[in-house]
Write an enzyme that holds these catalytic residues in place. Structure first.
Site, PDB file in Angstrom:
ATOM      1  N   ARG A  22      45.971  -0.492 -47.234  1.00 32.51           N
ATOM      2  CA  ARG A  22      47.167  -0.356 -46.392  1.00 32.51           C
ATOM      3  C   ARG A  22      48.411   0.068 -47.171  1.00 32.51           C
ATOM      4  O   ARG A  22      49.529  -0.034 -46.675  1.00 32.51           O
ATOM      5  CB  ARG A  22      47.448  -1.683 -45.671  1.00 32.51           C
ATOM      6  CG  ARG A  22      46.302  -2.126 -44.770  1.00 32.51           C
ATOM      7  CD  ARG A  22      46.636  -3.442 -44.072  1.00 32.51           C
ATOM      8  NE  ARG A  22      45.545  -3.875 -43.223  1.00 32.51           N
ATOM      9  CZ  ARG A  22      44.505  -4.599 -43.629  1.00 32.51           C
ATOM     10  NH1 ARG A  22      44.423  -4.955 -44.915  1.00 32.51           N
ATOM     11  NH2 ARG A  22      43.553  -4.947 -42.795  1.00 32.51           N
ATOM     12  N   TYR A  53      40.215   5.370 -47.663  1.00 33.94           N
ATOM     13  CA  TYR A  53      41.402   4.642 -47.238  1.00 33.94           C
ATOM     14  C   TYR A  53      42.517   5.630 -46.886  1.00 33.94           C
ATOM     15  O   TYR A  53      42.976   6.401 -47.736  1.00 33.94           O
ATOM     16  CB  TYR A  53      41.884   3.681 -48.327  1.00 33.94           C
ATOM     17  CG  TYR A  53      40.978   2.480 -48.551  1.00 33.94           C
ATOM     18  CD1 TYR A  53      39.965   2.155 -47.647  1.00 33.94           C
ATOM     19  CD2 TYR A  53      41.136   1.663 -49.658  1.00 33.94           C
ATOM     20  CE1 TYR A  53      39.148   1.055 -47.845  1.00 33.94           C
ATOM     21  CE2 TYR A  53      40.321   0.557 -49.870  1.00 33.94           C
ATOM     22  CZ  TYR A  53      39.328   0.265 -48.954  1.00 33.94           C
ATOM     23  OH  TYR A  53      38.514  -0.825 -49.162  1.00 33.94           O
ATOM     24  N   ARG A 118      28.882   1.503 -48.714  1.00 33.70           N
ATOM     25  CA  ARG A 118      27.939   0.838 -47.810  1.00 33.70           C
ATOM     26  C   ARG A 118      26.552   1.441 -48.003  1.00 33.70           C
ATOM     27  O   ARG A 118      26.431   2.586 -48.421  1.00 33.70           O
ATOM     28  CB  ARG A 118      28.379   0.949 -46.344  1.00 33.70           C
ATOM     29  CG  ARG A 118      29.493  -0.024 -45.980  1.00 33.70           C
ATOM     30  CD  ARG A 118      29.713  -0.127 -44.482  1.00 33.70           C
ATOM     31  NE  ARG A 118      30.741  -1.117 -44.179  1.00 33.70           N
ATOM     32  CZ  ARG A 118      30.522  -2.416 -44.029  1.00 33.70           C
ATOM     33  NH1 ARG A 118      29.271  -2.887 -44.150  1.00 33.70           N
ATOM     34  NH2 ARG A 118      31.489  -3.255 -43.767  1.00 33.70           N
ATOM     35  N   SER A 147      29.006  -2.160 -52.550  1.00 35.39           N
ATOM     36  CA  SER A 147      29.718  -2.982 -51.582  1.00 35.39           C
ATOM     37  C   SER A 147      28.817  -3.158 -50.371  1.00 35.39           C
ATOM     38  O   SER A 147      28.172  -2.209 -49.915  1.00 35.39           O
ATOM     39  CB  SER A 147      31.034  -2.295 -51.179  1.00 35.39           C
ATOM     40  OG  SER A 147      31.757  -3.078 -50.259  1.00 35.39           O
ATOM     41  N   SER A 215      38.565  -9.041 -47.246  1.00 35.72           N
ATOM     42  CA  SER A 215      39.068  -9.713 -46.031  1.00 35.72           C
ATOM     43  C   SER A 215      39.012 -11.235 -46.154  1.00 35.72           C
ATOM     44  O   SER A 215      38.393 -11.914 -45.330  1.00 35.72           O
ATOM     45  CB  SER A 215      38.286  -9.252 -44.796  1.00 35.72           C
ATOM     46  OG  SER A 215      38.629  -7.945 -44.433  1.00 35.72           O
TER      47      SER A 215
END
Length: 305
Positions: A22, A53, A118, A147, A215
């Site tokens: 972000r 991102y 992923r 990840s 997260s």
């Protein structure tokens, strides 16, 4: 700040890292530099990126704010292999091109760590191994990881990559911790006992791999933050009481809960608010008691057999 070693090539890494997804929300280059300098002053030297991102803009904004002096103090990690709207791509060509793009945007000659973002169902581990070998020999990447992978996917990669996979980044928080749930509900016919990740925590400990928690304040798949959320009244009551006891914020207690686990999990915090980061960094000095750790776990709505 507690530090640790990720691989034989990367040492002195902060147990808390900054997730840069972000970072494009900051006003300008000066604000980004202020954030990075402030994080470093707190002892946080780890910055986590990904080529997707903000469509690559997050890396660009970060790179524009970098100076040679700042870069020397940082451990920069980026991720690749998600092709938005198309697929996952572990092909040699795609990995190599993705890293070149990230280096250009970050304005650096190398990244310390590259993660495959992923799992790719069409993965050919031989191609991944070739890409990693080229990136390592060229000095563009020092260490490698994945990840959201399970142990057998990592085993397959490592068989061809010579054991280079040393990191797995997974979603993990007091509310979202299915790997903990499954471990506590062994041999019990309930939903919590469903093994969704192949025992990744135990595997990482056996293999001396680093787990990274993304997260750490979220519940569900980006459904929202549990801190201050009326959906989690008992959890927030416990977090608030412990925050007062230790003289920190609820966010810091939530991170201390992750850091208390003996797997030595590194927490990736996605905030771009320097004051919040400064407050969270205090989690490094907190060691929750066994009773406090389980109290938080149960307050999050979990059950013990």
């Amino acid at each position: 700040m507690k530090m640790f070693q990720i691989s034989d090539k990367i040492d002195n890494v902060s147990r808390i890292g900054i997730g840069c997804m972000r970072i494009t929300g900051l006003s300008d280059e000066k604000a980004v530099r202020s954030l990075t300098e402030g994080a470093l002053e707190c002892g946080i030297n780890f910055f986590d990126h990904a080529d997707i991102y903000a469509g690559g803009e997050a890396e660009t904004v970060f790179g524009n704010a970098l100076t040679p002096q700042l870069r020397e103090k940082m451990v920069i990690q980026t991720k690749c292999a998600i092709r938005p709207g198309i697929c996952y791509d572990f092909s040699k060509e795609y990995i190599l091109n993705s890293v070149d793009g990230s280096l250009k945007r970050l304005k650096t000659d190398y990244v310390d760590i590259l993660l495959l973002h992923r799992p790719d169902a069409l993965m050919e581990p031989e191609e991944v191994a070739e890409a990693f070998e080229i990136l390592e020999k060229s000095g563009k990447v020092k260490a490698f990881g994945v990840s959201n992978h399970n142990p057998m996917q990592i085993e397959l990669l490592n068989q061809y990559c010579g054991g280079k996979i040393c990191i797995d980044q997974i979603q993990f928080s007091a509310v979202h911790c299915p790997t903990i749930d499954a471990g506590l509900n062994v041999n019990i016919h309930n939903d919590a006992g469903c093994d969704r990740d192949g025992g990744i925590i135990e595997y990482a400990r056996l293999k001396k791999m680093t787990l990274q928690a993304w997260s750490p304040f979220q519940y569900g798949m980006f459904e929202g933050i549990f801190i201050g959320n009326e959906k989690f009244p008992e959890l927030n009551k416990v977090l608030d009481r412990l925050a007062e006891k230790y003289g920190v914020t609820q966010n810091a207690i939530a991170v201390a809960w992750i850091m208390r686990h003996p797997a030595g999990i590194q927490t990736i915090v996605g905030s771009t608010n320097l004051k919040r980061i400064q407050d969270i960094s205090k989690a490094s000095d907190i060691v929750l008691s066994r009773e406090e750790w389980y109290e938080i776990y149960l307050a999050a709505g979990k059950m013990l057999p």
